[in-house]
Design a protein around this motif. Sequence first.
Motif, short mmCIF file in Angstrom:
data_model
loop_
_atom_site.label_atom_id
_atom_site.label_comp_id
_atom_site.label_asym_id
_atom_site.label_seq_id
_atom_site.Cartn_x
_atom_site.Cartn_y
_atom_site.Cartn_z
N LEU A 208 -33.51 -88.94 36.37
CA LEU A 208 -33.92 -87.63 37.43
C LEU A 208 -32.83 -87.01 37.48
N TRP A 209 -31.22 -87.51 38.00
CA TRP A 209 -30.78 -87.34 38.66
C TRP A 209 -29.18 -87.69 37.74
N ALA A 210 -29.65 -88.34 36.83
CA ALA A 210 -28.28 -87.90 35.64
C ALA A 210 -28.80 -87.17 34.83
N ILE A 211 -30.19 -87.38 34.45
CA ILE A 211 -29.85 -85.80 33.48
C ILE A 211 -29.69 -84.14 34.64
N LEU A 212 -30.09 -84.41 35.12
CA LEU A 212 -30.08 -82.63 36.00
C LEU A 212 -28.64 -82.66 36.45
N ARG A 213 -27.16 -83.49 36.38
CA ARG A 213 -26.21 -83.12 35.86
C ARG A 213 -25.82 -83.05 35.57
N PHE A 214 -26.35 -82.80 33.87
CA PHE A 214 -25.32 -81.90 32.96
C PHE A 214 -26.78 -81.00 32.33
N SER A 215 -27.82 -80.82 32.96
CA SER A 215 -29.50 -80.66 31.72
C SER A 215 -30.01 -79.95 33.10
N ALA A 216 -30.18 -78.77 32.92
CA ALA A 216 -31.21 -78.06 34.06
C ALA A 216 -32.76 -78.25 33.93
N LEU A 217 -33.13 -79.11 35.12
CA LEU A 217 -34.98 -78.36 34.45
C LEU A 217 -35.50 -77.19 33.97
N PRO A 218 -36.23 -77.45 33.72
CA PRO A 218 -37.08 -76.31 33.21
C PRO A 218 -37.78 -76.02 34.01
N GLY A 219 -37.46 -74.38 33.49
CA GLY A 219 -37.78 -73.30 34.40
C GLY A 219 -36.66 -73.22 35.84
N THR A 220 -35.56 -73.56 35.72
CA THR A 220 -34.56 -73.84 36.64
C THR A 220 -33.39 -72.88 35.61
N SER A 221 -32.92 -73.39 34.59
CA SER A 221 -32.21 -72.78 33.53
C SER A 221 -31.52 -71.18 34.39
N ARG A 222 -30.55 -71.07 34.49
CA ARG A 222 -29.98 -69.53 33.78
C ARG A 222 -30.65 -69.10 33.17
N HIS A 223 -30.05 -69.74 31.93
CA HIS A 223 -29.75 -69.60 30.38
C HIS A 223 -31.16 -68.72 29.76
N HIS A 224 -32.80 -69.44 31.26
CA HIS A 224 -33.53 -68.65 30.61
C HIS A 224 -33.60 -67.10 30.57
N TRP A 225 -32.62 -66.50 31.41
CA TRP A 225 -32.54 -65.35 32.04
C TRP A 225 -32.68 -64.22 31.36
N GLY A 226 -31.10 -64.80 30.33
CA GLY A 226 -29.90 -63.94 29.05
C GLY A 226 -29.84 -63.27 29.97
N THR A 227 -28.37 -63.85 30.36
CA THR A 227 -27.78 -63.30 31.51
C THR A 227 -26.32 -64.11 31.73
N ASP A 228 -26.69 -65.05 31.45
CA ASP A 228 -25.43 -66.19 31.27
C ASP A 228 -25.23 -67.02 29.71
N MET A 229 -24.09 -67.40 29.16
CA MET A 229 -23.77 -67.90 28.09
C MET A 229 -22.44 -69.17 28.25
N ASP A 230 -22.40 -69.77 27.67
CA ASP A 230 -21.31 -70.53 27.40
C ASP A 230 -20.51 -70.11 26.54
N VAL A 231 -19.56 -69.80 26.39
CA VAL A 231 -18.37 -69.28 25.87
C VAL A 231 -17.36 -70.53 25.49
N PHE A 232 -16.89 -70.09 24.24
CA PHE A 232 -15.67 -70.35 23.80
C PHE A 232 -14.30 -69.59 22.16
N ASP A 233 -13.97 -70.18 22.02
CA ASP A 233 -12.39 -69.17 21.49
C ASP A 233 -12.48 -69.79 20.64
N ARG A 234 -13.30 -68.96 19.53
CA ARG A 234 -13.96 -69.60 17.98
C ARG A 234 -12.06 -69.61 17.49
N ALA A 235 -10.85 -68.46 17.91
CA ALA A 235 -9.90 -68.44 16.59
C ALA A 235 -9.24 -69.80 16.97
N ALA A 236 -9.51 -70.04 18.57
CA ALA A 236 -8.64 -71.53 18.62
C ALA A 236 -9.28 -73.04 18.36
#
Length: 225
Positions: A96-124
């Motif tokens: 459980l701890w190994a998974i939660l280091r990089f992946s949120a538990l269902p129900g706790t992910s900020r991505h659930h809210w639509g307010t959070d995003m993982d971004v990158f520079d496509r041009a680079a």
Amino acid sequence: MTKTASTLERAAMGQDESALAPLGEGVYLHGDVIEPYRALVKAAQAQGFELSIASGYRSFARQLAIFNAKARGERAVLNDAGDTVAMDTLSDLDKLWAILRFSALPGTSRHHWGTDMDVFDRAAMPAEYQLQLTPAECCRGGVFAKLHEWLDDYLPGSLFFRPYRVDAGAVAPERWHLSYAPTALEFSKQLSPERLARVLAAADIELKNVVLENIPTIYQRYVCV
């Protein structure tokens, strides 16, 4: 946000999509975040960056599928060095701890809210480059280092921030993860250990017993950050 309390509660857990709006290329964000995000993209564009989203809204069901695949050994779990964790050698709690280091538990992910995003520079990105979303990509010398150096200066004067900017010993730092503070704050108020336990008790989640036994610790370490 004018949704009812019950709708907000479900949306906070990734179980209601009524407030989402399409951004394009299969990416959805909360309706209140679309224009601020576009303004951020425009500001980045003025500096020569093509700020893009690798992951925006993510449902409870999707987060559950990711968690279960990692718990079953069907999807790799990585450590801080980027090496695959030998999950079959760990206790259920350590899994459980190994998974939660990089992946949120269902129900706790900020991505659930639509307010959070993982971004990158496509041009680079060089031709045929495979996006990884790793610390190495964002640090000095990394393919997206310049974008993140610019964000270091830009974010403090904006309504976006990095919720996982520093390593507090639980969730790994994610420089690529941005959050729109005003709307995210409203969703964070809907969370509680009791609500999380209730939702997970009704879910078909791997490691269920150890998850439910450790809800207070999970909430303190991985949600209240």
